[in-house]
Design a protein around this motif. Structure first.
Motif, short mmCIF file in Angstrom:
data_model
loop_
_atom_site.label_atom_id
_atom_site.label_comp_id
_atom_site.label_asym_id
_atom_site.label_seq_id
_atom_site.Cartn_x
_atom_site.Cartn_y
_atom_site.Cartn_z
N SER A 311 0.83 -1.20 0.00
CA SER A 311 0.00 0.00 0.00
C SER A 311 0.86 1.26 0.00
O SER A 311 0.61 2.19 -0.76
N ARG A 315 0.99 3.95 -3.25
CA ARG A 315 0.54 5.34 -3.10
C ARG A 315 1.50 6.31 -3.81
O ARG A 315 1.10 7.40 -4.22
N ASP A 332 -8.47 2.65 -1.76
CA ASP A 332 -7.38 2.24 -0.87
C ASP A 332 -6.42 1.34 -1.65
O ASP A 332 -6.83 0.30 -2.18
N ASP A 335 -6.50 -2.29 -0.59
CA ASP A 335 -7.70 -3.00 -1.07
C ASP A 335 -7.54 -3.38 -2.54
O ASP A 335 -7.90 -4.49 -2.95
N GLY A 492 -13.53 -3.17 -0.93
CA GLY A 492 -13.54 -1.76 -1.32
C GLY A 492 -14.53 -1.43 -2.40
O GLY A 492 -14.92 -0.28 -2.55
#
Length: 524
Positions: A311, A315, A332, A335, A492
């Motif tokens: 994650s 990002r 997310d 997710d 999600g």
């Protein structure tokens, strides 16, 4: 070796449908991956950024191995890094099918009454599987050599061919150890799983020496399009030669239809709870089901533990986020990461669903169904016992996968209460699509038993659509043929009950059609 040529022709005749399918579909995967990546990232800067984000994500190392170069050809071959594992699986299962399964059915003894050398069946199976892997390697090398450096294309082709041949040799050894084909398959698949785990542990931990114990890693050490190195070919040559020699030596030390490992005899009197077709089905399915649950628990735990780190890396890369967002789901990154991998798990579990459903055909082909059906056991009762595992077995495997992902992800992120139900639900949401393949296999068994292998061909086709269909911008009407394209992207994403209910109804209709057809056709 007398009779080897005739047995090769017999194997090619029997596998004339399934063999070309898995060779061609798997061999074109690098080209499709390269085309897909080349379509998304056209400049060197974009490719370098993509490669950097992949290197920063341990989970991708675990799945595909180390990424050695950022050029599009190296990225495409790396992204198709799981394909040699599938070639290895196909190779070892094919060898076991034409050796141990033939002995178990009694056909090997019948052939042995003719002019046939003792080692001819093993030699014929190895020749066919090795040739299929060589053809796959030539397709890979030939399709890449016209556009990219020849040395890299040759290394990629050798990777595909040699990994497949190495595990075919392992399948030849496994076929000598047990009396049953199912036992040999468990040994062979366990060896493949161990090799993958050793490669994964060597690539993701400080114990890099572990990868030297895995033939899967040896193929990657040829470094296609990343400064090719040829000395790992010596490892393959030594391993294949020693393993094949061991298979022939072990075959010479046993009787036909016997295995080197002593069979485990059961008690003289069966327990009352073992009476009935359902109990027999449990005895036949439990080993395979437990093996799938254990394997997916390990993979789920690895994916879940890497989701938090993935994650953070995702990002920082808008391009990867854009690619994952094309698959749908929430915003997310964790997710999206978990949803993408669980969708792959769903396709893999469909393989288990087909395997469990086709156990009916195996029992029929081995002439074990006919004596049972001569008793008070009805056709529907016998088939329903096996069908139960084709329906509930995938649910168990997916539930274990979701729980493993949720437990490890929850432990890593510190929010078990939120992540465990979400990942469990995401895994179980794959079930309606998986049940389509259970129903398809049951329908083929009941209505067209000679074409049961078509279930595997359909799964392979939808696997190709799912992997590269959207990236290659294939027509939507073609993509919609795959049941996996109608699943919600969880966790999600939003859930609509309509497609899930429709797929469940289709699967039920296929299963009922299979039972109806089985009631009306001849057995055998």
């Amino acid at each position: 070796m007398t009779g080897t040529r005739a047995l090769v022709r017999l194997i090619l005749r029997r596998d004339r449908v399934i063999l070309p399918i898995w060779v061609l579909l798997l061999a074109i995967m690098p080209v499709t991956q390269i085309s897909a990546i080349g379509g998304l990232y056209s400049t060197d800067a974009e490719l370098q950024s993509f490669a950097a984000s992949m290197r920063a994500t341990p989970a991708f190392f675990a799945l595909y191995g180390p990424l050695l170069d950022w050029h599009v050809a190296a990225l495409g071959v790396w992204r198709a890094g799981f394909v040699p594992v599938i070639l290895g699986l196909a190779g070892l299962l094919t060898v076991i099918r034409h050796t141990r399964a033939e002995e178990e059915s009694g056909r090997r003894e019948l052939l042995g009454s003719t002019v046939l050398g003792r080692h001819a069946p093993l030699a014929a199976a190895l020749i066919v599987v090795a040739s299929a892997n060589v053809i796959a390697g030539l397709i890979v090398a030939g399709s890449l050599a016209g556009t990219y450096p020849v040395a890299g294309a040759l290394a990629a082709g050798l990777d595909y061919a040699l990994v497949g041949i190495a595990f075919a040799a392992i399948g030849a050894v496994a076929a000598q150890l047990t009396e049953s084909a199912s036992g040999a398959r468990v040994i062979g698949i366990s060896a493949l799983g161990l090799a993958f785990l050793l490669r994964m542990a060597g690539d993701t931990t400080d114990a890099s020496w572990l990868s030297w114990l895995s033939p899967i890693a040896w193929g990657q050490k040829l470094r296609p399009f990343a400064g090719e190195e040829w000395w790992p070919l010596a490892l393959f040559a030594a391993f294949i030669a020693v393993t094949c020699y061991a298979a022939y030596a072990l075959a010479a030390r046993r009787d036909i239809a016997a295995g080197l490992l002593p069979p485990r005899l059961g008690p003289a009197q069966a327990a009352p709870g073992l009476a009935g077709p359902l109990a027999l089905a449990w005895r036949l399915h439990r080993g395979l089901l437990l093996a799938w649950c254990a394997g997916f628990a390990v993979f789920g735990a690895v994916i879940g533990s890497a989701a938090d780190a993935a994650s953070s890396a995702l990002r920082q890369n808008a391009q990867i986020m854009e690619m994952l967002n094309r698959l749908g789901g929430g915003t997310d990154p964790a997710d999206l990461f978990i949803a993408a991998l669980i969708s792959i798990f769903g396709i893999a579990v469909s393989g288990y669903a087909i395997q469990a459903a086709l156990r009916l055909r195996t029992e029929e082909s081995l002439a074990r169904a006919e004596p049972l059906l001569a008793t008070a056991v009805s056709r529907v009762g016998w088939a329903a016992g096996h069908m139960l595992f084709a329906v509930l077995g995938p649910a168990a495997v997916l539930a274990v996968t979701g729980l493993a992902v949720g437990l490890s992800y929850g432990a890593a992120s510190g929010d078990m209460a939120a992540h465990l139900p979400a990942t469990l639900g995401a895994a179980l949401a794959q079930l309606p699509a998986v049940w389509i393949f259970s129903g398809l296999a049951l329908a083929l068994f009941g209505l067209l038993p000679r074409l049961v292998a078509a279930a595997w061909a359909v799964l392979a086709l939808f696997l190709l659509f799912g992997q590269v269909g959207a990236l290659l911008e294939l027509p939507q009407v073609l993509l919609d043929l795959s049941p996996f394209s109608h699943l919600p992207t969880l966790p999600g994403g939003e859930v609509s009950a309509t497609p899930l209910a429709a797929m469940t109804a289709i699967a039920a209709a296929l299963a009922i059609a299979g039972l109806y057809g089985f009631r009306r056709r001849d057995v055998g």
